[in-house]
Design a protein around this motif. Structure first.
Motif, PDB file in Angstrom:
ATOM      1  N   THR A 118      -0.796   2.280  -6.508  1.00  0.00           N
ATOM      2  CA  THR A 118      -0.094   3.243  -5.664  1.00  0.00           C
ATOM      3  C   THR A 118      -0.108   4.632  -6.303  1.00  0.00           C
ATOM      4  N   GLU A 175      -1.869   8.016  -4.718  1.00  0.00           N
ATOM      5  CA  GLU A 175      -1.107   9.235  -4.472  1.00  0.00           C
ATOM      6  C   GLU A 175      -1.734  10.437  -5.161  1.00  0.00           C
ATOM      7  N   ARG A 223      -0.330  -1.193   4.330  1.00  0.00           N
ATOM      8  CA  ARG A 223       0.986  -0.551   4.383  1.00  0.00           C
ATOM      9  C   ARG A 223       0.869   0.964   4.312  1.00  0.00           C
ATOM     10  N   ARG A 224      -0.143   1.453   3.621  1.00  0.00           N
ATOM     11  CA  ARG A 224      -0.330   2.893   3.471  1.00  0.00           C
ATOM     12  C   ARG A 224      -1.300   3.470   4.504  1.00  0.00           C
TER      13      ARG A 224
END
Length: 236
Positions: free
Chosen positions: A157, A161, A188-189
């Motif tokens: 994650t 990012e 999910r992202r």
């Protein structure tokens, strides 16, 4: 020398010439008595009169067995060269990128500094996968980060990012069993459409598909993921 990811047609002319001119062809093995994937890739260029030199490199976490294997391999190659024979050490993909050959190179430089060495680069699975999917790896001011897939969701994650902020394309190697949790994280992202999945690139059973087409499950060791979260402002 790098023999590419799997397709014999992807060997460079330099690699083919080096194999054909070698007296001895050194072939890496993951275990004693096993088959060499690198030798299978280059088999059409290896002549019957050439002697094969199997070199075993155990796939274990412990440091000592791996170091001993690198030292044995370096000593075996150096012994052939000292006897006046030329040796072609085969290596899947590129000889300098996450390559067993790199460890042998370092061991040779340490233990046999007078042994002449020439490194021949090869096509990486990353490049071959992108080409197969007509998927540009990097454009203009894009960054390209190549690394093993992180072991945890938190680590991945953070990478995603930072990559989004820096216009950085991620090439995650050694995906394997991690795909079972990486896919749900990408979903999910909302990143499945931004990712390309590939495994066994260059082999007859090659898989190169949008990440969203692949179910969450354990995949082979030789699998990878390319993730692009943005495009340059100026495009055709």
């Amino acid at each position: 020398m790098g023999v590419g990811p799997g397709d014999p047609e992807l060997l460079t002319l330099a690699a083919v010439h080096a194999i054909e001119q070698a007296d001895v062809v050194a072939t890496p093995l993951a275990r004693e008595g096993g088959a060499s994937m690198a030798a299978a890739i280059a088999s059409r260029y290896i002549a019957p009169q050439q002697r094969l030199l199997p070199l075993s490199f155990p796939m274990v976490a412990a440091a000592a067995p791996r170091q001993q294997a690198w030292h044995r391999a370096a000593d075996a190659v150096a012994a052939e060269v000292s006897a006046g024979r030329s040796v072609a050490l085969l290596c899947e993909g590129d000889a300098s990128l996450f390559a067993t050959g790199s460890y042998v190179l370092l061991a040779l430089q340490q233990r046999h500094p007078d042994c002449p060495i020439r490194v021949i680069p090869g096509i990486t699975a990353i490049s071959a996968a992108a080409a197969a999917a007509t998927w540009p790896l990097a454009l203009q001011q894009d960054q390209l980060l190549v690394l093993p897939c992180p072991e945890t969701a938190d680590a991945l994650t953070g990478l995603l990012e930072t990559a989004a902020e820096q216009s950085r394309v991620l090439a995650l190697m050694k995906l394997g069993h991690r795909w079972s949790w990486v896919r749900p994280l990408l979903e999910r992202r909302s990143l499945l459409s931004a990712a390309l999945f590939a495994e066994r690139v260059g082999w007859p059973d090659q898989v190169v598909r949008p990440a969203g087409d692949m179910e969450a499950s354990e995949r082979p060791y030789f699998s990878l993921l390319l993730v692009r979260q943005g495009w340059p402002d100026v495009l055709p």
